[in-house]
Each structure stands twice: as structure tokens, then as C-alpha cells.
Design an enzyme around this catalytic site. Structure first.
Site, PDB file in Angstrom:
ATOM      1  N   ARG A 133      -6.948   8.888 -44.548  1.00 36.56           N
ATOM      2  CA  ARG A 133      -7.672   8.402 -45.740  1.00 36.56           C
ATOM      3  C   ARG A 133      -6.888   7.272 -46.403  1.00 36.56           C
ATOM      4  O   ARG A 133      -7.460   6.327 -46.938  1.00 36.56           O
ATOM      5  CB  ARG A 133      -7.931   9.533 -46.739  1.00 36.56           C
ATOM      6  CG  ARG A 133      -6.676  10.171 -47.272  1.00 36.56           C
ATOM      7  CD  ARG A 133      -6.971  11.153 -48.403  1.00 36.56           C
ATOM      8  NE  ARG A 133      -5.806  11.975 -48.677  1.00 36.56           N
ATOM      9  CZ  ARG A 133      -5.444  12.383 -49.881  1.00 36.56           C
ATOM     10  NH1 ARG A 133      -6.156  12.069 -50.929  1.00 36.56           N
ATOM     11  NH2 ARG A 133      -4.385  13.143 -50.045  1.00 36.56           N
ATOM     12  N   GLU A 173     -24.255  12.151 -54.589  1.00 36.80           N
ATOM     13  CA  GLU A 173     -24.108  11.650 -53.218  1.00 36.80           C
ATOM     14  C   GLU A 173     -25.443  11.270 -52.581  1.00 36.80           C
ATOM     15  O   GLU A 173     -25.507  10.338 -51.777  1.00 36.80           O
ATOM     16  CB  GLU A 173     -23.383  12.677 -52.338  1.00 36.80           C
ATOM     17  CG  GLU A 173     -21.956  12.978 -52.770  1.00 36.80           C
ATOM     18  CD  GLU A 173     -21.861  13.930 -53.946  1.00 36.80           C
ATOM     19  OE1 GLU A 173     -22.890  14.563 -54.316  1.00 36.80           O
ATOM     20  OE2 GLU A 173     -20.758  14.063 -54.526  1.00 36.80           O
ATOM     21  N   PHE A 195     -19.494  16.453 -48.623  1.00 36.73           N
ATOM     22  CA  PHE A 195     -20.585  15.868 -49.423  1.00 36.73           C
ATOM     23  C   PHE A 195     -21.262  14.701 -48.696  1.00 36.73           C
ATOM     24  O   PHE A 195     -22.478  14.577 -48.711  1.00 36.73           O
ATOM     25  CB  PHE A 195     -20.062  15.428 -50.791  1.00 36.73           C
ATOM     26  CG  PHE A 195     -19.279  16.489 -51.501  1.00 36.73           C
ATOM     27  CD1 PHE A 195     -19.812  17.773 -51.665  1.00 36.73           C
ATOM     28  CD2 PHE A 195     -18.003  16.245 -51.987  1.00 36.73           C
ATOM     29  CE1 PHE A 195     -19.086  18.774 -52.303  1.00 36.73           C
ATOM     30  CE2 PHE A 195     -17.281  17.240 -52.628  1.00 36.73           C
ATOM     31  CZ  PHE A 195     -17.812  18.507 -52.790  1.00 36.73           C
TER      32      PHE A 195
END
Lengths: 285, 318
Positions: free
Chosen positions: B12, B59, B84
């Protein structure tokens, strides 16, 4: 808009209604009720308001349109065909495996469709995205959308409305096709989204209430929307589901069922009589 | 391959850095759903605030709005946690992004159980299966920071939807930027071997490398393949491995149903049937805990891979 132009647009809307009946009848399926209720809004947008070029459907500076209530594809396709995006003769291929006229609007298959829709709630979000992109790029196009009142039951709609107000998307104007009916009956009985105008206002939108079958009111509302700065505009249009075909009007049963041969003939006769009357009036003026 | 186990970087982190690095391209717009500090899109936001849009904790709207922005000629990166982005908003990803084949890249961080303490509700174990099952979607699960950086660049260059499966946990840097070249859809042969092939993806690649060392000590020659592009998968490399080594072990931080193990098995079953043992999450939800402890609890370890390799070899046809 002068009287002559208005009369011309009325004839155009009647032709669109005739196409809707033919499309749904040829396919033996589809959604006539809601297509007929938003026909006048579609006609006004595509023939009077929107900056579009049917010969260049992907023109970067065009105004965008999203039919968030995607099941009313018959209305959108009929309008696009009348506007010259593709041949009117193709409309009877609606929903058939050999045609490009997919059951719900498809941007990859149908010229003039700016966003694929059908899954309720997603179209208004996509319209928000288009409006955001316009702001980022400093382009001056406008984005228009039509929502169904039953569609308001989808939570995603409210996420989209919140985002549009938060980012002050004054380049976005949505119509609520407030015909009061959904598949299972009256929206107030199934799952009431009311009071809609108050809710839109609470979500930070400017709200304009009109009769969605009156071109003068549609025109005035759109002018007001264009002049509105710093917030998105929701035009709550009171409409009649099945408008223009008397036996379909205000009947939830015509949400998603097709007229048989006899019903098709009856509907077409009624619309043709209307077109004849409008043309006669036009000749007199 | 410059393997230095002392350096650990979360994928990430590499994702956020790559967005900031390649963000000069004005077509790039980055969306996040109130997690920019965790997904690291904040790094892009700091450099290019005018092209960063926080969509809030919504989302579904973010994914469909991403499609709308992409329809206006933009390359959109939409980020959230995998649970999500890939699971909660899966129908928006399907209809707004994949059906339309719009240019949206989903940066799904915090995939798998290595999320750790947040627990099962936040640990996506099924996202890869869902994303792989959607037509038009490309699914990439990078093994380290170098691969992630290049995967982001490849995603920018590719016209269409991409799902980038990224992790929260810092993982060893396996590749050297100077000699590593990411090619979408191509497996990476990391070690040669002839007795068995270990096929891994994501953070399981470095664990699989350890397993190959363990096997070597036992005199077993294990081939190691890194599958960063889970879809479309490198069928040729998998079939060669099946033909040449006769036994396969897959390793993934994902449910064995519908993930890498299932994909590899379907390729071999159709083209070169050999035993395939699957190391992965055995159809269970995750739980809270330290990532290292969870990896052991769920048998996502080098020991397990080595053990399954021996089992796969035993099953080979004489």
C-alpha cells in the site's frame, strides 16, 4: 420557446411515445409506463436544451445525459433515434439478440448513450462523476440526469446527492420523474421516499417543483437551474405514469409489461389521433 | 533478483508513492473513501490536491462516480480497503466500471488476514474470487513494493478496469528496480526446479521462497513462480510447470475457493492434470490478532507450503 416551437416539440414527444409503444410491443417486454412519464423531459432536453451533436456522440464538450432510471431505455432510445443518433427503423430491434438496442442503456453499444445504467442508483453517481470531471477540467458542459421516484429507495442515490452538494456541482441538474408508482404499486405503500422535496433540500440541493408534462414549466425550471450557482438542482417533476396512452395512465401494471397486438393498435391509434390533432393545430397557427 | 530481507515495505505504501510519482499525468484522478491515510493515497493528495477527491464513507457512490469521471477521458484510481472496494461495492464495480470497460483502477489495500488487529470484518478473504469472476476485469496481486510500483505504471498504461490487491503489512522487498520488468499477464519464474512447483501470489511469494529453501535442504528441487496477474493468468507458464515438474502447490492469502488455487487447478485440469495442493485460507473468516500470529493460525507458512509440496510429490503418477 414560442408557440410554434412548442407545438413542434409536442408533435416530437408524441412521436417518441409512438416509438416507445412499438419498441416494447416488438420486444414483447420492456418498460412503457415510466418511459411515457419522462418522455416530455427527454424531448425537451434533447431537442431544446442540451448541447449535443448526433454526428459526434463522444464530442468532449457536449452536455451529458444519464438515464439513472435505466429501465426506461425505450424512451431514451426513441428520443436518440428521433434526434438522429441512429435510424428510427432500428427501434423495433429493441431487446432482440441481433440488435444493439440492449434492454437497458449501454454506452458501449448504443450511439448517444453517455452511461450504461439499469442497476438503480448507479446512474446518478456516474452523473456526479461527470460533473466532477467537468469541474476538474474547467469545461463548461452540463450534466443532466433523470431519476425515478422508486429509485430513491436505493441508498446509493443519497450518497450521490450528498457528494453533489458537498462539491457544489452547479453543472449538474437532475429531474425526479415523480409518477408515484413502482413495480409493486404506489411508492407510498411499498417504501415511501416522501417527502422528497424536503429531503432534497436537506441534502443541499436547490429544488424546483413543476408539472413534468408542461414544456413552459420545464423550460423555466431549466433556465433557473442554469442560473443557479454553487449547488446542484433537482427538478421535481410531477408526472403521470403511462402518459399519453389512456389505458396505461396511472396503472402500476404497465411498469414492466408489453402491450399485445390489440393493445398496441389501441395505443398507436390514440397517439396517431393526437399527432393528427397537433399537426392540424400547427397548420392553423 | 536482489533479495534483501532487511528492507520491508507494505505494498500500500508503494502504491501511494507510485501514484505521487506518476501523478504528473493530468489524466490521473484519485478518489478515496475517507481512508487516504491508510490506503496511502494521501501521498498523491499532497502533491496534486486539485485531482484528489475524497468521496467520504460511501464506496458505492465512489465506484459509480469513478466510472462517470473515467467516461470523460480520465484515468481514475479509486481506493479503499479490499473489503469495501472489492466486496461491498462489487456490484458497482461490475455494472458501472467493468460492464462499461471504463478506465478505472481500484486500489484495494488491506487485503487478507494480514490486516491483523482490525479483525474479520475488515479482512477480505474473497475479493480476488469476486473480482476475477467479473468480465473485463484484470486482477493484479503484487508481491512487493517494486512490483507494486511497476503494476501501477502498467495500470496507467492499460485502457480498462484493473483491480490492484494490496496489503497493509510491510513485506520484504524481493525485486531490484533496476532489473525487474513487470509484464501484465506474465508469471515470474523466480527459481528453477524440477521436482515440484510452488505458485504464489502477493505476500505469499516471499513465504513461498522460504519454503523452497527448506525443500532444497531436504534435497527437493522446487520451482517458484510468482503470479502477480491472477487474471488473465499466465496459462503457458503454469502448464509448463505442470508438465516439467508434475506437481504443484499454490499459496495465497485468500480463500482457496475462487482464488489462485482454483484458477491454477482449472488451468491444469484442462491442459495438464497433475496434483495441486492449495495453501490458503480454508474457507474461514479471519480474526483479530498480530499478523504474524494469524499467518501461523491460518497455516499460511513456509512449513505448510513445504509440507504440501512433499504431499503433492507423493501423489505424482509413477
Amino acid at each position: 420557446m414560442d408557440t410554434k416551437e412548442k407545438q413542434k416539440l409536442k408533435i416530437r414527444a408524441a412521436k417518441i411515445r409512438r416509438h416507445i409503444i412499438e419498441e416494447v410491443h416488438s420486444a414483447s417486454s420492456g418498460h412503457p409506463g415510466g418511459s411515457l412519464s419522462c418522455t416530455d423531459i427527454l424531448a425537451f432536453l434533447y431537442f431544446e436544451k442540451m448541447k449535443v451533436d448526433p454526428s459526434a456522440p463522444r464530442w468532449a464538450d457536449r452536455d451529458r445525459f444519464v438515464l439513472s432510471k435505466g429501465h426506461c431505455a425505450p424512451g431514451l432510445y426513441a428520443t436518440l433515434a428521433e434526434r438522429g443518433y441512429f435510424p428510427v427503423e432500428d427501434l423495433t430491434g429493441f431487446r432482440s439478440a441481433d440488435s444493439y438496442l440492449e434492454g437497458h442503456p449501454s454506452m458501449t453499444m448504443v450511439p448517444g448513450v453517455d452511461m450504461s445504467t439499469g442497476s438503480l442508483g448507479q446512474g446518478i453517481s456516474a452523473a456526479v462523476g461527470m460533473a466532477l470531471a467537468g469541474k476538474i477540467d474547467g469545461r463548461d458542459y452540463n450534466v443532466y440526469a433523470i431519476l425515478g421516484d422508486g429509485e430513491l429507495e436505493e441508498g446509493q442515490v443519497w450518497e450521490a446527492l450528498m457528494a453533489a452538494a458537498h462539491y457544489k456541482l452547479d453543472n449538474l441538474t437532475a429531474f425526479l420523474d415523480h409518477n408515484g408508482l413502482q413495480i409493486d404499486g404506489n411508492i407510498r405503500d411499498v417504501m415511501s421516499p416522501e417527502p422528497v422535496s424536503e429531503k432534497f433540500r436537506a441534502f443541499g440541493w436547490k429544488v424546483i417543483n413543476i408539472n413534468g408534462h408542461d414544456f413552459d414549466q420545464i423550460e423555466k425550471a431549466l433556465c433557473e437551474a442554469s442560473a443557479t450557482k454553487g449547488m446542484p438542482v433537482m427538478i421535481v417533476a410531477e408526472t403521470t405514469k403511462g402518459k399519453g396512452v389512456s389505458f396505461m395512465e396511472n396503472e402500476a401494471g404497465w411498469h414492466g409489461s408489453a402491450p399485445n397486438k390489440e393493445q398496441r393498435d389501441l395505443a398507436v391509434a390514440e397517439i396517431d389521433a393526437m399527432i393528427e390533432k397537433l399537426e392540424a393545430e400547427q397548420a392553423e397557427k | 533478483m536482489g533479495e534483501d530481507k532487511n528492507i520491508k515495505i507494505a505494498t500500500r505504501e508503494a502504491y501511494g508513492a507510485a501514484l505521487a510519482e506518476f501523478g504528473e499525468d493530468k489524466r490521473i484522478v484519485v478518489l478515496d473513501a475517507d481512508l487516504s491515510k491508510s490506503t496511502k493515497t494521501e501521498m498523491f493528495k499532497k502533491k496534486f490536491p486539485e485531482r484528489f477527491i475524497n468521496m467520504g464513507i460511501a464506496e458505492a457512490n465512489m465506484m459509480s462516480a469513478a466510472a462517470g469521471i473515467a467516461s470523460c477521458g480520465k484515468i481514475v484510481f479509486a481506493s479503499s480497503f479490499a473489503i469495501f472496494a472489492g466486496v461491498r461495492a462489487c456490484e458497482q464495480v461490475r455494472n458501472s466500471i467493468c460492464y462499461t470497460k471504463l478506465n478505472v483502477k481500484i486500489g484495494a489495500t488491506h487485503a487478507g488476514i494480514s490486516v491483523g488487529e482490525d479483525g474479520a470484518s475488515h479482512q477480505a478473504v474473497e475479493d480476488m474470487a469476486i473480482m476475477c469472476a467479473i468480465p473485463n476485469m484484470t486482477v493484479i496481486s503484487p508481491a512487493d513494493s517494486v512490483e507494486t510500483r511497476q503494476a501501477v505504471l502498467a495500470a496507467i498504461q492499460y485502457d480498462g478496469p484493473v483491480y490492484l490487491r494490496l496489503g497493509r503489512l510491510a513485506v520484504p522487498v524481493l525485486f531490484d528496480e533496476k532489473d525487474y520488468h513487470f509484464e501484465p499477464g506474465k508469471g515470474v519464474l523466480m527459481r528453477k526446479g524440477s521436482d515440484v512447483t510452488v505458485i504464489a501470489t502477493g505476500l505469499m511469494v516471499h513465504i513461498a521462497a522460504e519454503a523452497c529453501d527448506m525443500l532444497k535442504k531436504e534435497g527437493i528441487s522446487a520451482r517458484l513462480i510468482n503470479i502477480h496477474t491472477v487474471k488473465p493468468v499466465d496459462k503457458g507458464m503454469i502448464l509448463d510447470a505442470a508438465r516439467e515438474t508434475g506437481a504443484i502447490v499454490t499459496a495465497e492469502e485468500h480463500n482457496i475457493y475462487g482464488g489462485l488455487g482454483s484458477i491454477v487447478s482449472s488451468v491444469t485440469a484442462a491442459g495438464m492434470p497433475v496434483p495441486v495442493k492449495m495453501v490458503g485460507i480454508q474457507d474461514k473468516f479471519g480474526k483479530s490478532g498480530k499478523p504474524d500470529r494469524l499467518m501461523k493460525m491460518y497455516s499460511l507458512t513456509a512449513e505448510k507450503i513445504a509440507e504440501q509440496a512433499v504431499e503433492a510429490i507423493k501423489m505424482k503418477r509413477k
